[in-house]
Design an enzyme around this catalytic site. Structure first.
Site, PDB file in Angstrom:
ATOM      1  N   CYS A  45      -5.557   0.515  -1.335  1.00 15.02           N
ATOM      2  CA  CYS A  45      -5.874   1.908  -0.979  1.00 15.02           C
ATOM      3  C   CYS A  45      -5.818   2.214   0.516  1.00 15.02           C
ATOM      4  O   CYS A  45      -4.981   2.984   0.958  1.00 15.02           O
ATOM      5  CB  CYS A  45      -7.250   2.261  -1.530  1.00 15.02           C
TER       6      CYS A  45
HETATM    7  N1  LIG Z   1      -7.858  -0.584  -7.195  1.00  6.79           N
HETATM    8  C1  LIG Z   1      -8.640   0.268  -6.586  1.00  6.79           C
HETATM    9  O1  LIG Z   1      -9.650  -0.095  -6.004  1.00  6.79           O
HETATM   10  C2  LIG Z   1      -8.309   1.761  -6.587  1.00  6.79           C
HETATM   11  C3  LIG Z   1      -9.308   2.656  -6.151  1.00  6.79           C
HETATM   12  C4  LIG Z   1      -9.050   4.010  -6.162  1.00  6.79           C
HETATM   13  C5  LIG Z   1      -7.803   4.464  -6.557  1.00  6.79           C
HETATM   14  N2  LIG Z   1      -6.826   3.598  -6.955  1.00  6.79           N
HETATM   15  C6  LIG Z   1      -5.538   4.153  -7.413  1.00  6.79           C
HETATM   16  O2  LIG Z   1      -5.483   4.070  -8.831  1.00  6.79           O
HETATM   17  C7  LIG Z   1      -4.145   3.828  -9.260  1.00  6.79           C
HETATM   18  C8  LIG Z   1      -4.096   2.579 -10.127  1.00  6.79           C
HETATM   19  O3  LIG Z   1      -4.465   1.470  -9.326  1.00  6.79           O
HETATM   20  P1  LIG Z   1      -4.919   0.072  -9.932  1.00  6.79           P
HETATM   21  O4  LIG Z   1      -5.543  -0.687  -8.801  1.00  6.79           O
HETATM   22  O5  LIG Z   1      -5.694   0.271 -11.185  1.00  6.79           O
HETATM   23  O6  LIG Z   1      -3.496  -0.576 -10.298  1.00  6.79           O
HETATM   24  P2  LIG Z   1      -3.233  -1.954 -11.107  1.00  6.79           P
HETATM   25  O7  LIG Z   1      -1.966  -2.493 -10.573  1.00  6.79           O
HETATM   26  O8  LIG Z   1      -4.474  -2.785 -11.113  1.00  6.79           O
HETATM   27  O9  LIG Z   1      -3.028  -1.483 -12.612  1.00  6.79           O
HETATM   28  C9  LIG Z   1      -2.022  -0.619 -13.008  1.00  6.79           C
HETATM   29  C10 LIG Z   1      -1.625  -0.946 -14.438  1.00  6.79           C
HETATM   30  O10 LIG Z   1      -0.694   0.055 -14.841  1.00  6.79           O
HETATM   31  C11 LIG Z   1       0.321  -0.561 -15.648  1.00  6.79           C
HETATM   32  N3  LIG Z   1       1.489   0.319 -15.623  1.00  6.79           N
HETATM   33  C12 LIG Z   1       2.401   0.504 -14.642  1.00  6.79           C
HETATM   34  N4  LIG Z   1       3.281   1.452 -15.011  1.00  6.79           N
HETATM   35  C13 LIG Z   1       2.923   1.871 -16.246  1.00  6.79           C
HETATM   36  C14 LIG Z   1       3.430   2.837 -17.157  1.00  6.79           C
HETATM   37  N5  LIG Z   1       4.473   3.591 -16.836  1.00  6.79           N
HETATM   38  N6  LIG Z   1       2.817   2.984 -18.349  1.00  6.79           N
HETATM   39  C15 LIG Z   1       1.730   2.228 -18.662  1.00  6.79           C
HETATM   40  N7  LIG Z   1       1.186   1.310 -17.846  1.00  6.79           N
HETATM   41  C16 LIG Z   1       1.783   1.145 -16.653  1.00  6.79           C
HETATM   42  C17 LIG Z   1       0.514  -1.920 -15.002  1.00  6.79           C
HETATM   43  O11 LIG Z   1       1.071  -2.836 -15.929  1.00  6.79           O
HETATM   44  C18 LIG Z   1      -0.936  -2.292 -14.605  1.00  6.79           C
HETATM   45  O12 LIG Z   1      -1.578  -3.036 -15.623  1.00  6.79           O
HETATM   46  C19 LIG Z   1      -3.306   3.745  -7.991  1.00  6.79           C
HETATM   47  O13 LIG Z   1      -2.725   4.993  -7.720  1.00  6.79           O
HETATM   48  C20 LIG Z   1      -4.326   3.401  -6.930  1.00  6.79           C
HETATM   49  O14 LIG Z   1      -3.920   3.846  -5.650  1.00  6.79           O
HETATM   50  C21 LIG Z   1      -7.072   2.249  -6.988  1.00  6.79           C
END
Ligand SMILES: NC(=O)c1ccc[n+]([C@@H]2O[C@H](COP(=O)([O-])OP(=O)(O)OC[C@H]3O[C@@H](n4cnc5c(N)ncnc54)[C@H](O)[C@@H]3O)[C@@H](O)[C@H]2O)c1
Length: 420
Positions: free
Chosen positions: A259
Site C-alpha cells: 500500500c
Molecule cells: N494488503 C493490505 O494490507 C491492503 C490494505 C488496504 C487495501 N489493500 C488493497 O486491496 C486490494 C487487494 O489487496 P490484497 O493485499 O488482498 O491482495 P492479495 O494479492 O493478497 O490477494 C488478491 C487475490 O486476488 C486474486 N485475484 C487476482 N485477480 C483475480 C480475478 N480477476 N478474479 C478473482 N481473483 C483474482 C489473487 O489470486 C489473490 O488471491 C489491492 O487493491 C490493495 O491495494 C490492501
C-alpha cells in the site's frame, strides 16, 4: 438471507468474506488461483491474520471458496478485492480489476449491488469498473448499484479488524451509497458515507499519501540529525507530548508492503495524465523513502568503519526482513534493496526471520535461509541490523550479546546499540 460473492481471496478479501459469513451471510470467496481455493475449502489459510480454526468456523458458518464465476448470477452483493499493482509506467495495473468487472458483467442479474474495494485512482469505479459491469445492458442506479469502498485493513493489527474499523462508502448515485452503507452496516460497526465514489477513492489515497509523506519527513530529518548530533528519536518523543496538532511518525529502514509505497503513485500518475503536472509532495516522499535502505547501508558501513572493519567480508545479520513486524508479507520490503546493496559491497549477509524461512531478495541472484539460532549468530556477527522487531525477538537479550547493533526502529538500548 443475503448471498455475497467476494472476488479475490487475499489479505483483504478473505477476512471480509469470513466476517460476513460469521454474521450469517452465505458467502462465496471467488479466486482465480485454484490452489488457494482448494486450500481454503480444506481449511488451510494462507493469510497471517486468519488462523485455520477461524477459516474452519467460516466454512461451517456458510463460507465457500470457488473458481467458478457463475455464482455471481445468484449474488445480492459482489465485492471486488483483487490486486492493483503498479504497471511499468508507474500507474495502476488495472488488469485484475478489469478481469473481475468483466466476470461480473458476464453473469450479472438485475438488482445486484457491486462494490469495488481495490485501491486505485479517483475515477476508476465510474470510468473503468462500471462500464465493464454494465456492458451497455444495465443502467447504474436503476438495474444495478455500484459503489467504491476503500479497504483499510492493517495486517497484524490486533486492536482494529474488519468489524471495528470504520468503513467509507461512496456510490455512483446517492441510492448506490445508501445500499452500500446498508450492506456493510450488517457486519461493520461504523459506516461513513462519502459524497460519491470519487471522494471515497480519494479518501483512501489521502490516508496513504499522508503516511508516506510523514514517514519521508522523519526519514529525511534523521539523516541531518545524526550529522548534527541530535537525537531525533528523543525529539519525537518530546513533540509527541503535545496533546493537539501533532502525530508522531518515526524513522525506519524505508516503506514497504502493498500500500504505502504504491498507492500514492496512483494519484500522482492520475494528476500527471489528466492535468499534465506533478504531485510534488508524493514525488519527493518517494525519493526520500526509496533512498532509506541505502542510507541504512551507509550507516552499517560507518559503524563497521568505527570498529576498523570493512563491509567487504563483514558478517552482517539482518533481523526481520518482512515489511512490518509480526506478519510474513515481504512485498516491497526495504530489506530487499538493503541486502542487495550490502551484498554488492561484498558483505557476508545472513538473516533471521521466523516468518520467512527462505528469502530471495528482489534484484539479487541468491536465495538465503533464515538462521535458526538468532542469539548465537548475533554473537558471532560483526554487525546486527534490526529491521522488524517481531514480538518473538527478545530485544534486551539481543542488545547485550551483539558486538554492534544498528537499530533502525529506535527501540533498543545497550552499549553496542546505535539508533538509526
Ligand atoms: N494488503 C493490505 O494490507 C491492503 C490494505 C488496504 C487495501 N489493500 C488493497 O486491496 C486490494 C487487494 O489487496 P490484497 O493485499 O488482498 O491482495 P492479495 O494479492 O493478497 O490477494 C488478491 C487475490 O486476488 C486474486 N485475484 C487476482 N485477480 C483475480 C480475478 N480477476 N478474479 C478473482 N481473483 C483474482 C489473487 O489470486 C489473490 O488471491 C489491492 O487493491 C490493495 O491495494 C490492501
Amino acid at each position: 438471507m443475503k448471498t455475497l460473492v467476494v472476488i479475490g481471496q487475499g489479505y483483504v478479501g478473505l477476512p471480509m468474506a469470513l466476517r460476513a459469513a460469521e454474521e450469517g451471510m452465505s458467502v462465496v470467496g471467488l479466486d482465480t488461483n485454484a490452489k488457494v481455493v482448494d486450500n481454503l475449502n480444506a481449511g488451510v489459510s494462507h493469510i497471517d491474520d486468519i488462523s485455520d480454526d477461524e477459516l474452519k468456523s467460516g466454512l461451517k458458518a456458510g463460507y465457500l471458496a470457488s473458481t467458478d464465476a457463475s455464482c455471481i448470477a445468484d449474488a445480492d452483493v459482489v465485492v471486488v478485492c483483487v490486486p492493483t499493482p503498479l504497471s511499468a509506467d508507474g500507474g495502476p495495473d488495472l488488469r485484475p480489476v478489469e478481469a473481475a468487472a468483466g466476470a461480473i458483467g458476464e453473469h450479472l442479474t438485475p438488482g445486484t449491488l457491486c462494490i469495488l474495494e481495490s485501491t486505485t485512482y479517483p475515477g476508476t469505479t465510474e470510468e473503468v469498473f462500471a462500464p465493464l459491469v454494465c456492458r451497455d445492458q444495465f443502467k447504474v442506479g436503476e438495474d444495478v448499484n455500484i459503489a467504491f469502498s476503500p479497504e483499510r485493513i492493517d495486517p497484524g493489527n490486533e486492536k482494529f479488524g474488519v468489524k471495528n474499523t470504520p468503513k467509507v462508502v461512496g456510490g455512483i448515485t446517492p441510492e448506490c451509497t445508501r445500499l452500500a452503507k446498508e450492506f456493510y452496516s450488517q457486519f461493520i460497526d461504523t459506516v461513513v458515507e462519502a459524497k460519491g465514489a470519487k471522494e471515497a477513492e480519494m479518501a483512501k489515497l489521502l490516508e496513504n499519501t499522508f503516511r508516506h509523506v510523514n514517514i519521508a519527513l522523519v526519514n529525511e530529518m534523521v539523516r541531518f540529525s545524526d550529522e548534527l548530533d541530535i537525537d531525533l528519536w528523543n525529539a519525537i518523543d518530546c513533540a509527541e507530548t503535545k496533546p493537539f496538532g501533532f502525530m508522531a511518525f518515526r524513522p525506519g529502514p524505508g516503506v514497504g508492503g502493498h500500500c504505502i509505497p504504491v498507492d500514492p503513485s496512483y494519484l500522482s500518475h492520475r494528476v500527471k495524465a489528466k492535468l499534465g503536472y506533478a504531485f510534488r509532495m508524493v514525488e519527493l516522499a518517494e525519493e526520500i523513502n526509496d533512498a532509506a535502505p541505502n542510507y541504512v547501508a551507509t550507516r552499517v558501513w560507518a559503524l563497521l568503519n568505527q570498529g576498523r572493519k570493512s563491509v567487504n567480508g563483514a558478517k552482517v545479520l539482518l533481523v526481520g526482513v518482512t515489511y512490518k513486524p509480526n506478519i510474513s508479507d515481504c512485498r516491497e520490503s526495504p530489506a530487499d534493496p538493503l541486502a542487495a546493496r550490502l551484498l554488492a559491497w561484498g558483505a557476508d549477509v545472513s538473516y533471521f526471520d521466523p516468518f520467512v524461512p527462505k528469502w530471495h531478495p528482489h534484484g539479487v541472484d541468491v536465495v538465503l535461509e533464515s538462521v535458526e539460532e538468532l542469539y548465537d549468530t548475533a554473537e558471532g556477527a560483526d554487525i546486527v541490523v534490526l529491521l522488524q522487531p517481531h514480538a518473538v525477538i527478545d530485544l534486551s537479550r539481543l542488545g547485550t550479546i551483539a558486538t554492534a547493533i544498528l537499530d533502525t526502529r529506535g527501540i533498543m538500548s545497550g552499549n553496542s546499540v546505535e539508533a538509526l
